[in-house]
Write an enzyme that holds these catalytic residues in place. Structure first.
Site, PDB file in Angstrom:
ATOM      1  N   THR A 155      25.593 -62.589  45.295  1.00 50.27           N
ATOM      2  CA  THR A 155      24.819 -62.992  44.127  1.00 50.27           C
ATOM      3  C   THR A 155      25.445 -62.480  42.839  1.00 50.27           C
ATOM      4  O   THR A 155      26.177 -61.481  42.851  1.00 50.27           O
ATOM      5  CB  THR A 155      23.378 -62.435  44.242  1.00 50.27           C
ATOM      6  OG1 THR A 155      22.682 -62.656  43.022  1.00 50.27           O
ATOM      7  CG2 THR A 155      23.394 -60.932  44.502  1.00 50.27           C
ATOM      8  N   ASP A 156      25.121 -63.130  41.730  1.00 49.75           N
ATOM      9  CA  ASP A 156      25.589 -62.645  40.435  1.00 49.75           C
ATOM     10  C   ASP A 156      24.837 -61.404  39.975  1.00 49.75           C
ATOM     11  O   ASP A 156      25.265 -60.701  39.051  1.00 49.75           O
ATOM     12  CB  ASP A 156      25.481 -63.743  39.368  1.00 49.75           C
ATOM     13  CG  ASP A 156      24.067 -64.280  39.173  1.00 49.75           C
ATOM     14  OD1 ASP A 156      23.144 -63.834  39.894  1.00 49.75           O
ATOM     15  OD2 ASP A 156      23.881 -65.154  38.308  1.00 49.75           O
ATOM     16  N   GLU A 157      23.718 -61.095  40.629  1.00 50.45           N
ATOM     17  CA  GLU A 157      22.915 -59.955  40.190  1.00 50.45           C
ATOM     18  C   GLU A 157      23.610 -58.617  40.397  1.00 50.45           C
ATOM     19  O   GLU A 157      23.211 -57.605  39.807  1.00 50.45           O
ATOM     20  CB  GLU A 157      21.555 -59.978  40.897  1.00 50.45           C
ATOM     21  CG  GLU A 157      20.735 -61.207  40.540  1.00 50.45           C
ATOM     22  CD  GLU A 157      19.291 -61.118  40.987  1.00 50.45           C
ATOM     23  OE1 GLU A 157      18.704 -60.023  40.871  1.00 50.45           O
ATOM     24  OE2 GLU A 157      18.751 -62.136  41.427  1.00 50.45           O
ATOM     25  N   TYR A 178      17.267 -54.718  45.229  1.00 52.41           N
ATOM     26  CA  TYR A 178      17.902 -55.906  45.822  1.00 52.41           C
ATOM     27  C   TYR A 178      19.363 -56.004  45.433  1.00 52.41           C
ATOM     28  O   TYR A 178      20.246 -56.103  46.298  1.00 52.41           O
ATOM     29  CB  TYR A 178      17.168 -57.177  45.394  1.00 52.41           C
ATOM     30  CG  TYR A 178      17.998 -58.427  45.588  1.00 52.41           C
ATOM     31  CD1 TYR A 178      18.425 -58.805  46.857  1.00 52.41           C
ATOM     32  CD2 TYR A 178      18.392 -59.201  44.500  1.00 52.41           C
ATOM     33  CE1 TYR A 178      19.218 -59.942  47.044  1.00 52.41           C
ATOM     34  CE2 TYR A 178      19.174 -60.337  44.684  1.00 52.41           C
ATOM     35  CZ  TYR A 178      19.587 -60.695  45.950  1.00 52.41           C
ATOM     36  OH  TYR A 178      20.373 -61.802  46.128  1.00 52.41           O
ATOM     37  N   LYS A 225      22.862 -55.691  47.714  1.00 56.65           N
ATOM     38  CA  LYS A 225      23.881 -56.734  47.818  1.00 56.65           C
ATOM     39  C   LYS A 225      25.234 -56.230  47.327  1.00 56.65           C
ATOM     40  O   LYS A 225      26.285 -56.578  47.896  1.00 56.65           O
ATOM     41  CB  LYS A 225      23.454 -57.973  47.020  1.00 56.65           C
ATOM     42  CG  LYS A 225      22.322 -58.758  47.658  1.00 56.65           C
ATOM     43  CD  LYS A 225      22.699 -59.311  49.025  1.00 56.65           C
ATOM     44  CE  LYS A 225      23.743 -60.416  48.940  1.00 56.65           C
ATOM     45  NZ  LYS A 225      24.026 -61.007  50.276  1.00 56.65           N
TER      46      LYS A 225
END
Length: 362
Positions: free
Chosen positions: A134-136, A160, A164
């Site tokens: 993810t970009d997060e 989260y 990741k």
């Protein structure tokens, strides 16, 4: 035809990928999924009788089960979609994210490394482990900051995204330490058919249709880059086929939109597609207290995958959103299936108490 082991294939992105892979005859698929609250096996009803599709309920943390699947099906690749992915849930109960996203990825990597090490040299050279992220993991951007690139330092801000980021680092380490042929993709916010209705777009569609409040965190000016799920599936396919080993590829939709604009566009389209006399869906918009650590802006620079693999998104946000809204209007049976008791309990715990919480944006 090649065989690929897909983990987490009954979730939103994984299921869309499997449906497209089988429809376009990319390869045979073995789907390993734990079937948690956000997984819906009915999403894959279209391939239930497909001899090129096999489902196995299980956990990527179960090394014996993963080993048995690898030995039995001899896949040429593993695509790891399996993850806990809801930011609000990670704030409330982070342990599940540590267990699945970090320890689960570690155990999956270990199983795949052992399997890969025992393959004949030619099959070793062709094997791929593709990790979907993810970009997060990159943190939050200011309004004038350049978009996230593959070289952007990691700065996760939620349990989260931290879990990741940890899994990304583990995947990278297995390539540099053991030589495992890995690839990683970091995508922006996905939307489209079959998305579990705790995420922003489906939740707003369903709440609006039912006359429920449309809660928006803070001032609604948090910005996300929106990627239609089928465009993402095409990108994953290209990375699997032609991506350079050990590399990561950012996949974005080139659609930076504020949360408020997303909800306003949903309301405008519902006014056209499902009108109610003397009623504007936008009247349901409600601003509520912001969530802790809410990242202000995400933006993806997809130059690398466009340059190296020729991928570009086919859907604009407007066209993809119209398709998505129409899909939810046309599939009330699927919606009822996912609205289980567990889902309702989650909604009551997090969204039903008076104006204290809101729909997530990621």
């Amino acid at each position: 035809m090649k065989t690929v082991l897909v983990t987490g294939g009954s979730g939103f992105i994984g299921a869309n990928f499997i449906l497209k892979a089988r429809h376009d005859h990319w390869f045979n698929v073995v789907n390993l999924d734990k079937l948690t609250y956000a997984s819906n096996p009915h999403t894959l009803d279209a391939v239930a009788g497909d001899p090129g599709y096999c489902f196995c309920r299980g956990d990527i943390s179960d090394s014996q089960q993963v080993k048995a699947l690898l030995d039995k099906h001899q896949p040429e690749a593993v695509i790891n979609f399996a993850a806990e992915s809801h930011v609000d849930r990670s704030i409330l109960r982070p342990e599940a994210f540590i267990q699945t996203n970090i320890l689960g990825t570690f155990r999956l990597l270990e199983s795949c490394k052992i399997y890969w090490e025992h393959l004949p040299p030619e099959k070793q050279a062709n094997f791929r482990f593709l990790h979907i992220s993810t970009d997060e993991v990159f943190g939050s951007l200011g309004p004038d900051d350049p978009a996230f690139r593959e070289e952007t330092p990691y700065a996760p801000n939620s349990p989260y995204s931290a879990s990741k980021a940890s899994s990304d680092h583990l995947v990278r380490s297995y390539h540099h330490t053991y030589g495992l042929p890995i690839l990683t993709t970091n995508c922006s916010n996905n939307y489209g058919p079959y998305q579990f209705p705790e995420k922003l777009i489906p939740l707003m569609i369903l709440n609006a249709r039912e006359g429920q409040p449309l809660p928006i965190y803070g001032d609604g000016q948090n910005i996300r880059d929106w990627l239609y799920v089928e465009d993402h599936c095409e990108a994953i396919w290209l990375v699997l086929q032609r991506g350079r080993l050990g590399e990561s590829y950012n996949v974005g939709g080139n659609n930076e939109v504020t949360n408020l604009e997303v909800v306003q566009q949903i309301c405008a389209r519902l006014n056209q597609l499902s009108p109610k006399e003397n009623f504007d869906y936008a009247s349901l918009v409600t601003f509520v207290k912001d969530r802790p650590g809410h990242d202000r802006r995400y933006a993806i620079d997809s130059t690398k995958i466009q340059r190296e693999l020729g991928w570009v998104p086919q859907e604009s946000f407007e066209s993809g959103l119209s398709k998505t809204i129409q899909w939810y209007l046309d599939h009330p049976d699927w919606i009822e299936q996912v609205r289980s008791g567990a889902y309702q309990a989650w909604i009551q715990q997090n969204y039903d108490h008076a104006r204290s919480s809101a729909a997530p944006d990621s």
